[in-house]
Design an enzyme around this catalytic site. Structure first.
Site, PDB file in Angstrom:
ATOM      1  N   GLN A 109      86.963  10.713   2.590  1.00  0.00           N
ATOM      2  CA  GLN A 109      88.386  10.589   2.258  1.00  0.00           C
ATOM      3  C   GLN A 109      89.209  11.749   2.803  1.00  0.00           C
ATOM      4  O   GLN A 109      90.343  11.548   3.235  1.00  0.00           O
ATOM      5  CB  GLN A 109      88.509  10.540   0.730  1.00  0.00           C
ATOM      6  CG  GLN A 109      89.791   9.927   0.214  1.00  0.00           C
ATOM      7  CD  GLN A 109      89.719   9.765  -1.314  1.00  0.00           C
ATOM      8  OE1 GLN A 109      88.652   9.523  -1.882  1.00  0.00           O
ATOM      9  NE2 GLN A 109      90.851   9.918  -1.961  1.00  0.00           N
TER      10      GLN A 109
ATOM     11  N   TYR B 247      90.620  29.864  -7.603  1.00  0.00           N
ATOM     12  CA  TYR B 247      91.438  30.060  -6.409  1.00  0.00           C
ATOM     13  C   TYR B 247      91.015  31.339  -5.708  1.00  0.00           C
ATOM     14  O   TYR B 247      91.278  32.436  -6.188  1.00  0.00           O
ATOM     15  CB  TYR B 247      92.940  30.083  -6.784  1.00  0.00           C
ATOM     16  CG  TYR B 247      93.400  28.686  -7.164  1.00  0.00           C
ATOM     17  CD1 TYR B 247      93.984  27.845  -6.227  1.00  0.00           C
ATOM     18  CD2 TYR B 247      93.180  28.185  -8.440  1.00  0.00           C
ATOM     19  CE1 TYR B 247      94.351  26.540  -6.555  1.00  0.00           C
ATOM     20  CE2 TYR B 247      93.537  26.893  -8.782  1.00  0.00           C
ATOM     21  CZ  TYR B 247      94.122  26.078  -7.828  1.00  0.00           C
ATOM     22  OH  TYR B 247      94.461  24.792  -8.145  1.00  0.00           O
TER      23      TYR B 247
ATOM     24  N   ASP C   9      83.349  30.311 -14.812  1.00  0.00           N
ATOM     25  CA  ASP C   9      82.671  29.037 -15.052  1.00  0.00           C
ATOM     26  C   ASP C   9      83.265  28.004 -14.089  1.00  0.00           C
ATOM     27  O   ASP C   9      84.487  27.782 -14.097  1.00  0.00           O
ATOM     28  CB  ASP C   9      82.921  28.641 -16.515  1.00  0.00           C
ATOM     29  CG  ASP C   9      82.189  27.372 -16.917  1.00  0.00           C
ATOM     30  OD1 ASP C   9      82.047  26.469 -16.067  1.00  0.00           O
ATOM     31  OD2 ASP C   9      81.771  27.282 -18.082  1.00  0.00           O
TER      32      ASP C   9
ATOM     33  N   TYR D 137      70.981  16.086 -16.032  1.00  0.00           N
ATOM     34  CA  TYR D 137      70.756  16.821 -14.777  1.00  0.00           C
ATOM     35  C   TYR D 137      70.706  15.855 -13.591  1.00  0.00           C
ATOM     36  O   TYR D 137      71.439  16.006 -12.617  1.00  0.00           O
ATOM     37  CB  TYR D 137      69.449  17.592 -14.894  1.00  0.00           C
ATOM     38  CG  TYR D 137      69.112  18.486 -13.716  1.00  0.00           C
ATOM     39  CD1 TYR D 137      69.838  19.655 -13.474  1.00  0.00           C
ATOM     40  CD2 TYR D 137      68.054  18.167 -12.863  1.00  0.00           C
ATOM     41  CE1 TYR D 137      69.507  20.486 -12.411  1.00  0.00           C
ATOM     42  CE2 TYR D 137      67.724  18.997 -11.806  1.00  0.00           C
ATOM     43  CZ  TYR D 137      68.444  20.158 -11.577  1.00  0.00           C
ATOM     44  OH  TYR D 137      68.116  20.970 -10.518  1.00  0.00           O
TER      45      TYR D 137
ATOM     46  N   ASN E  68      85.873  20.869  -8.618  1.00  0.00           N
ATOM     47  CA  ASN E  68      86.642  22.095  -8.388  1.00  0.00           C
ATOM     48  C   ASN E  68      86.262  22.769  -7.071  1.00  0.00           C
ATOM     49  O   ASN E  68      87.136  23.219  -6.316  1.00  0.00           O
ATOM     50  CB  ASN E  68      86.447  23.074  -9.554  1.00  0.00           C
ATOM     51  CG  ASN E  68      87.203  22.613 -10.791  1.00  0.00           C
ATOM     52  OD1 ASN E  68      88.294  22.046 -10.686  1.00  0.00           O
ATOM     53  ND2 ASN E  68      86.635  22.850 -11.963  1.00  0.00           N
TER      54      ASN E  68
ATOM     55  N   LYS F 215      78.896  18.390 -17.130  1.00  0.00           N
ATOM     56  CA  LYS F 215      80.210  18.942 -16.756  1.00  0.00           C
ATOM     57  C   LYS F 215      80.079  19.933 -15.596  1.00  0.00           C
ATOM     58  O   LYS F 215      80.897  19.941 -14.681  1.00  0.00           O
ATOM     59  CB  LYS F 215      80.840  19.669 -17.955  1.00  0.00           C
ATOM     60  CG  LYS F 215      81.456  18.763 -18.989  1.00  0.00           C
ATOM     61  CD  LYS F 215      82.156  19.632 -20.032  1.00  0.00           C
ATOM     62  CE  LYS F 215      82.683  18.804 -21.178  1.00  0.00           C
ATOM     63  NZ  LYS F 215      83.144  19.650 -22.297  1.00  0.00           N
TER      64      LYS F 215
ATOM     65  N   ASP G 179      79.574  33.269 -11.150  1.00  0.00           N
ATOM     66  CA  ASP G 179      78.531  32.874 -12.107  1.00  0.00           C
ATOM     67  C   ASP G 179      79.028  33.122 -13.521  1.00  0.00           C
ATOM     68  O   ASP G 179      79.734  34.102 -13.761  1.00  0.00           O
ATOM     69  CB  ASP G 179      77.255  33.700 -11.834  1.00  0.00           C
ATOM     70  CG  ASP G 179      76.009  32.986 -12.302  1.00  0.00           C
ATOM     71  OD1 ASP G 179      75.899  32.739 -13.524  1.00  0.00           O
ATOM     72  OD2 ASP G 179      75.144  32.665 -11.467  1.00  0.00           O
ATOM     73  N   ASN G 180      78.659  32.238 -14.453  1.00  0.00           N
ATOM     74  CA  ASN G 180      78.999  32.505 -15.860  1.00  0.00           C
ATOM     75  C   ASN G 180      77.814  33.105 -16.619  1.00  0.00           C
ATOM     76  O   ASN G 180      77.879  33.270 -17.830  1.00  0.00           O
ATOM     77  CB  ASN G 180      79.494  31.225 -16.551  1.00  0.00           C
ATOM     78  CG  ASN G 180      78.404  30.180 -16.700  1.00  0.00           C
ATOM     79  OD1 ASN G 180      77.301  30.345 -16.177  1.00  0.00           O
ATOM     80  ND2 ASN G 180      78.699  29.104 -17.409  1.00  0.00           N
TER      81      ASN G 180
END
Ligand code: NAD
Ligand code: UDP
Ligand code: UDP
Length: 311
Positions: A160, A62, A56, A143, A97, A89, A31-32
Site C-alpha cells: 500500500q 518520533y 514501549d 505470540y 507504530n 499488543k 526497549d521497555n
C-alpha cells in the site's frame, strides 16, 4: 546511517546493537525492559554512537532514523504467556507504530518474525511457502497470531505504501545473555546442569528443535537488511541441524561435566513436536549458512552462565 533497534536490550537485540556499532553505524535502542535490563548493554553504553531509550513500542515514537530492526516482543513461552494481551499488543500495535515511523522517515524496516508462525507444523522441514498449523485460541496464540498479524501489516505497508520491508522468520536461537529464568530449554538445561539440579525434560524428550548460535543469527539479520530491496522475505533463518531435547540434555551434561539426573515433566499445551528450518532461500539469495556447531555454541553459552552464576 542511524539504525533503530527495538527490543535492543534483549538477548538478540543486545548482540545486534553491538554488531551494528562495530560496523560503524549510529545505533538507538528502544526497549521497555520487560524481559531484559540495561545490564545487557553495559558493554556498549559508553559508546558515543549508542543511545538507549526507555520506551514501549505500543505507543507512537518520533525519531529520525534510516533503518529499523523491530525485535521488541517477549520471546520465551513463560514471558509471552505472562501477560498475553500485552504480547499481542506489542506485536500488533508495535508493528503499526514502527511501520508508521518507517513510512514517515522513509526507513527500511526488518521484522523479527518467528518459526512459531508455522505453529505445530504438518510439513517438515518448514519452508517459507508453508502457511502453518497454528491454534488461534490456545496459550501460544498471543505470540503466534500476534507475529502472523505483524507479518500481514508488513506486507500491506509494502503493497500500500511502497515501504522497503524485510520479514525474517527466526528459528530457535541461543547464546550468551539469554535470560537465565525465561524457561527456554537451552538456558534451563545449562543452569540446571551447573547447579547440579535435575534437567527438566518436557514430554518424552523426543520432540525436536534446531538451535542456531546468536552470532550466526545476527549475521543473517544484517545481511538480510543490507540485501537488495526486492528481497522482502519472508525468509527462514536458523540452523538446520535438528536435535531432540534428550540429545540436547545429554550434550549439556557432557559439556558441563555435570552429574545432574534427568526428570520428566508434562509436555506444555500446543508444544510443537518437530521443528527444523529449510534455509535454502537464505543460502541462495544471501549466501548465508550458520557456521557455529551446537557443541561449540553450547560451550560459549555455558562459559557465560558459569560466569553469571559465580557473580
Ligand atoms: P528477549 O525477550 O531477550 O528480547 C525482547 C526484548 O523486547 C526485551 O528486551 C524486552 O524488554 C523488549 N520488549 C518487550 N515488549 C516491549 C515493548 N512493548 N516495547 C519495547 N520493548 C519491548 O527475546 P529475544 O530472544 O532477544 O527475541 C528478540 C526478537 O526475536 C523477538 O521479537 C522474538 O519474537 C524474536 N525471535 C527470537 C527467537 C529466539 O530463539 N531467540 C526465535 C524467534 C523469534
Ligand atoms: N507513528 C509513529 N511515529 C511516526 C509516525 C507514525 O509512531 O514517526 C505511528 C502513528 O502514531 C500511527 C502509526 O504509526 O498510529 C501508523 O502510522 P500511519 O501513518 O501508517 O497511519 P495513520 O497515522 O494514518 O494512522
Ligand atoms: N523444554 C524442555 N525442558 C525445559 C524447557 C523446554 O524439555 O526445561 C522443551 C519444550 O517443551 C520444547 C523445547 O524444549 O519442546 C523448546 O522449548 P523452548 O521454550 O526453548 O522454545 P520453543 O518451544 O518456543 O521452541
Amino acid at each position: 546511517m542511524t539504525v533503530l533497534v527495538t527490543g535492543g536490550a534483549g538477548f538478540l537485540g543486545s548482540h545486534l546493537c553491538a554488531r551494528l556499532l562495530a560496523d560503524g553505524g549510529d545505533v538507538v535502542s528502544v526497549d521497555n525492559y520487560f524481559t531484559s535490563s540495561r545490564r545487557n548493554l553495559s558493554h556498549i553504553l559508553d559508546n558515543p554512537r549508542f543511545e538507549a531509550m526507555r520506551h514501549d513500542v505500543c505507543f507512537p515514537l518520533y525519531v529520525e532514523v534510516d533503518r529499523i530492526y523491530n525485535l521488541a516482543c517477549p520471546a520465551s513461552p513463560i514471558h509471552y504467556q505472562h501477560d498475553p494481551v500485552q504480547t499481542t499488543k506489542t506485536s500488533v500495535h508495535g508493528a503499526i507504530n514502527m511501520l508508521g515511523l518507517a513510512k514517515r522517515v522513509h526507513a527500511r524496516i526488518l521484522q523479527a518474525s518467528t518459526s512459531e508462525v508455522y505453529g505445530d507444523p504438518l510439513v517438515h522441514p518448514q519452508d517459507e511457502s508453508y502457511w502453518g498449523h497454528v491454534n488461534p485460541i490456545g496459550p501460544r496464540a498471543c505470540y503466534d497470531e500476534g507475529k502472523r498479524c505483524a507479518e500481514t501489516l508488513f506486507f500491506d505497508y509494502h503493497r500500500q505504501h511502497r515501504l522497503e520491508i524485510k520479514v525474517a522468520r527466526i528459528f530457535n536461537t541461543y547464546g550468551p545473555r539469554m535470560h537465565p529464568n525465561d524457561g527456554r530449554v537451552v538456558s534451563n538445561f545449562i543452569v540446571q546442569a551447573l547447579q547440579q539440579a535435575p534437567l527438566t525434560i518436557f514430554g518424552d524428550g523426543m520432540q525436536t528443535r534446531s538451535f542456531c548460535y546468536v552470532d550466526d543469527m545476527v549475521g543473517a539479520l544484517v545481511a538480510f537488511m543490507d540485501s537488495n530491496a526486492a528481497l522482502t522475505g519472508p525468509m527462514n533463518f536458523g540452523n538446520a541441524d535438528e536435535t531432540t531435547m534428550l540429545d540436547l540434555a545429554e550434550r549439556v551434561l557432557r559439556l558441563t561435566g555435570s552429574r545432574s539426573k534427568l526428570v520428566f515433566a508434562p509436555l506444555p499445551v500446543d508444544d510443537p513436536k518437530q521443528r527444523c528450518p529449510d534455509i535454502a532461500l537464505a543460502k541462495r539469495h544471501l549466501d548465508w549458512a550458520p557456521q557455529v556447531g551446537l557443541d561449540d555454541g553450547l560451550k560459549a553459552t555455558i562459559a557465560y552462565f558459569r560466569h553469571e552464576l559465580d557473580r
